[in-house]
Design a protein around this motif. Structure first.
Motif, PDB file in Angstrom:
ATOM      1  N   LEU A 180       0.812  -1.221   0.000  1.00 58.38           N
ATOM      2  CA  LEU A 180       0.000   0.000   0.000  1.00 58.38           C
ATOM      3  C   LEU A 180       0.844   1.269   0.000  1.00 58.38           C
ATOM      4  O   LEU A 180       0.659   2.161  -0.833  1.00 58.38           O
ATOM      5  N   GLY A 181       1.792   1.354   0.930  1.00 53.87           N
ATOM      6  CA  GLY A 181       2.585   2.580   1.059  1.00 53.87           C
ATOM      7  C   GLY A 181       3.441   2.856  -0.161  1.00 53.87           C
ATOM      8  O   GLY A 181       3.486   3.989  -0.660  1.00 53.87           O
ATOM      9  N   THR A 182       4.120   1.832  -0.657  1.00 56.39           N
ATOM     10  CA  THR A 182       5.004   2.040  -1.806  1.00 56.39           C
ATOM     11  C   THR A 182       4.222   2.377  -3.071  1.00 56.39           C
ATOM     12  O   THR A 182       4.663   3.201  -3.878  1.00 56.39           O
ATOM     13  N   THR A 183       3.055   1.752  -3.252  1.00 57.31           N
ATOM     14  CA  THR A 183       2.268   2.003  -4.459  1.00 57.31           C
ATOM     15  C   THR A 183       1.720   3.419  -4.480  1.00 57.31           C
ATOM     16  O   THR A 183       1.779   4.106  -5.512  1.00 57.31           O
ATOM     17  N   THR A 184       1.169   3.878  -3.359  1.00 57.44           N
ATOM     18  CA  THR A 184       0.631   5.235  -3.311  1.00 57.44           C
ATOM     19  C   THR A 184       1.728   6.276  -3.508  1.00 57.44           C
ATOM     20  O   THR A 184       1.515   7.299  -4.158  1.00 57.44           O
ATOM     21  N   ASN A 185       2.904   6.015  -2.950  1.00 62.21           N
ATOM     22  CA  ASN A 185       4.025   6.936  -3.159  1.00 62.21           C
ATOM     23  C   ASN A 185       4.491   6.919  -4.608  1.00 62.21           C
ATOM     24  O   ASN A 185       4.899   7.955  -5.148  1.00 62.21           O
ATOM     25  N   THR A 186       4.439   5.751  -5.241  1.00 61.20           N
ATOM     26  CA  THR A 186       4.799   5.665  -6.658  1.00 61.20           C
ATOM     27  C   THR A 186       3.865   6.512  -7.503  1.00 61.20           C
ATOM     28  O   THR A 186       4.297   7.215  -8.434  1.00 61.20           O
ATOM     29  N   LEU A 187       2.574   6.477  -7.202  1.00 61.92           N
ATOM     30  CA  LEU A 187       1.600   7.292  -7.934  1.00 61.92           C
ATOM     31  C   LEU A 187       1.899   8.782  -7.757  1.00 61.92           C
ATOM     32  O   LEU A 187       1.830   9.567  -8.713  1.00 61.92           O
ATOM     33  N   ALA A 220      -7.121  18.299 -11.077  1.00 63.30           N
ATOM     34  CA  ALA A 220      -7.504  17.098 -11.826  1.00 63.30           C
ATOM     35  C   ALA A 220      -6.504  15.973 -11.592  1.00 63.30           C
ATOM     36  O   ALA A 220      -6.890  14.814 -11.383  1.00 63.30           O
ATOM     37  N   GLU A 221      -5.215  16.295 -11.615  1.00 59.83           N
ATOM     38  CA  GLU A 221      -4.201  15.264 -11.417  1.00 59.83           C
ATOM     39  C   GLU A 221      -4.184  14.753  -9.983  1.00 59.83           C
ATOM     40  O   GLU A 221      -4.036  13.551  -9.746  1.00 59.83           O
ATOM     41  N   MET A 222      -4.348  15.650  -9.016  1.00 64.41           N
ATOM     42  CA  MET A 222      -4.348  15.219  -7.622  1.00 64.41           C
ATOM     43  C   MET A 222      -5.557  14.357  -7.316  1.00 64.41           C
ATOM     44  O   MET A 222      -5.464  13.369  -6.581  1.00 64.41           O
ATOM     45  N   ILE A 223      -6.712  14.716  -7.876  1.00 65.19           N
ATOM     46  CA  ILE A 223      -7.910  13.893  -7.678  1.00 65.19           C
ATOM     47  C   ILE A 223      -7.709  12.510  -8.277  1.00 65.19           C
ATOM     48  O   ILE A 223      -8.095  11.489  -7.699  1.00 65.19           O
ATOM     49  N   SER A 224      -7.082  12.462  -9.445  1.00 61.93           N
ATOM     50  CA  SER A 224      -6.795  11.172 -10.079  1.00 61.93           C
ATOM     51  C   SER A 224      -5.867  10.329  -9.213  1.00 61.93           C
ATOM     52  O   SER A 224      -6.073   9.117  -9.045  1.00 61.93           O
ATOM     53  N   ILE A 225      -4.827  10.950  -8.643  1.00 69.10           N
ATOM     54  CA  ILE A 225      -3.889  10.228  -7.778  1.00 69.10           C
ATOM     55  C   ILE A 225      -4.592   9.734  -6.518  1.00 69.10           C
ATOM     56  O   ILE A 225      -4.395   8.590  -6.080  1.00 69.10           O
TER      57      ILE A 225
END
Length: 259
Positions: A180-187, A220-225
């Motif tokens: 979870l942590g690594t994936t969200t940081n990757t995004l 828009a980009e932050m909402i997508s992330i």
């Protein structure tokens, strides 16, 4: 063009050396996914088409390519596919609402000058296009996490066939916590890398923090992330439960048939 060919060749060689046949299929899947995206965009230009429906179909096809074509049809890919579709379905309801109320559809003020010579009256619903962009931005991360959960869970089950459904589910959640942590940081860092020039431009234009946050492009980009992060968090328990249920039920069926 020569640079693209050389980079593609290096990528192909590395994927073949490391992944073998599966690496070759992964390389081919890049072009297949690109073809699906291109066809989806072409169909979206039709005013009578529903962009959200087209995006859902494209996401299903992309998931099939990434799961079944690369990893073949088996229990881990089937459960990962089901988990992905369920998660996208849950997100879709909220994405459609936020995309309309956040007013992120269309183009930002920073893009008006470049688009001034073009007509924007093309007969498509930009609110739905905005929702489609968010959905498409989440599919890759969700599919990746889903298979990352189901694959090790299958290995755990194979090494411990008598494991209970609860313990198997708990193992899936434990694996998901590490992802979870690594994936969200990757995004997040993918956004920073892709929009670094935009952030520098904001600084040159002397935008305040409030103006940056309220900018349509940035929002828009932050909402997508954020939605991709929510999707990643949701797919972990969903994939863990479905996979645990499927594996244990298959074991029970095999016991009944053997008896």
């Amino acid at each position: 063009m020569n640079v693209l060919v050389w980079l593609a060749a290096i990528l192909l060689i590395l994927m073949l050396l490391i992944g073998g046949k599966k690496g070759a299929r992964s390389f081919i899947s890049l072009f297949l996914n690109f073809g699906v995206l291109l066809l989806t965009v072409l169909f979206m230009t039709d005013p009578n088409a529903n962009p959200i429906i087209l995006t859902l179909i494209a996401c299903a096809v992309i998931s099939c390519i990434n799961l079944f074509y690369i990893n073949e049809v088996n229990s881990k890919t089937i459960t990962a596919f089901i988990s992905t579709i369920i998660t996208i379905g849950i997100l879709l309801f909220f994405i459609n609402i936020v995309a309309k109320n956040a007013l992120i559809q269309g183009f930002g003020e920073e893009e008006v000058e470049e688009l001034g010579v073009f007509s924007l009256y093309i007969g498509v619903d930009f609110a739905k296009i905005g929702a489609s962009m968010i959905i498409m931005g989440t599919i890759g991360a969700i599919t990746d996490v889903a298979i990352s959960i189901t694959s090790p869970m299958r290995e755990i089950f194979n090494h411990n066939p008598l494991i209970s459904r609860k313990d198997l589910f708990t193992s899936g959640l434990s694996i998901g916590k590490d992802i979870l942590g690594t994936t969200t940081n990757t995004l997040f860092f993918a956004f920073c890398g892709g929009y670094l020039a935009l952030l520098i431009w904001f600084k040159d234009l002397s935008y305040s923090v409030g103006e940056i946050v309220n900018s349509k492009l940035f929002s828009a980009e932050m909402i997508s992330i954020l939605y991709a992060g929510i999707g990643v968090a949701l797919v972990i328990p969903i994939a863990s439960w479905i996979n645990a249920y499927f594996l244990v039920k298959t074991r029970e069926k095999n016991k009944i048939s053997n008896n």
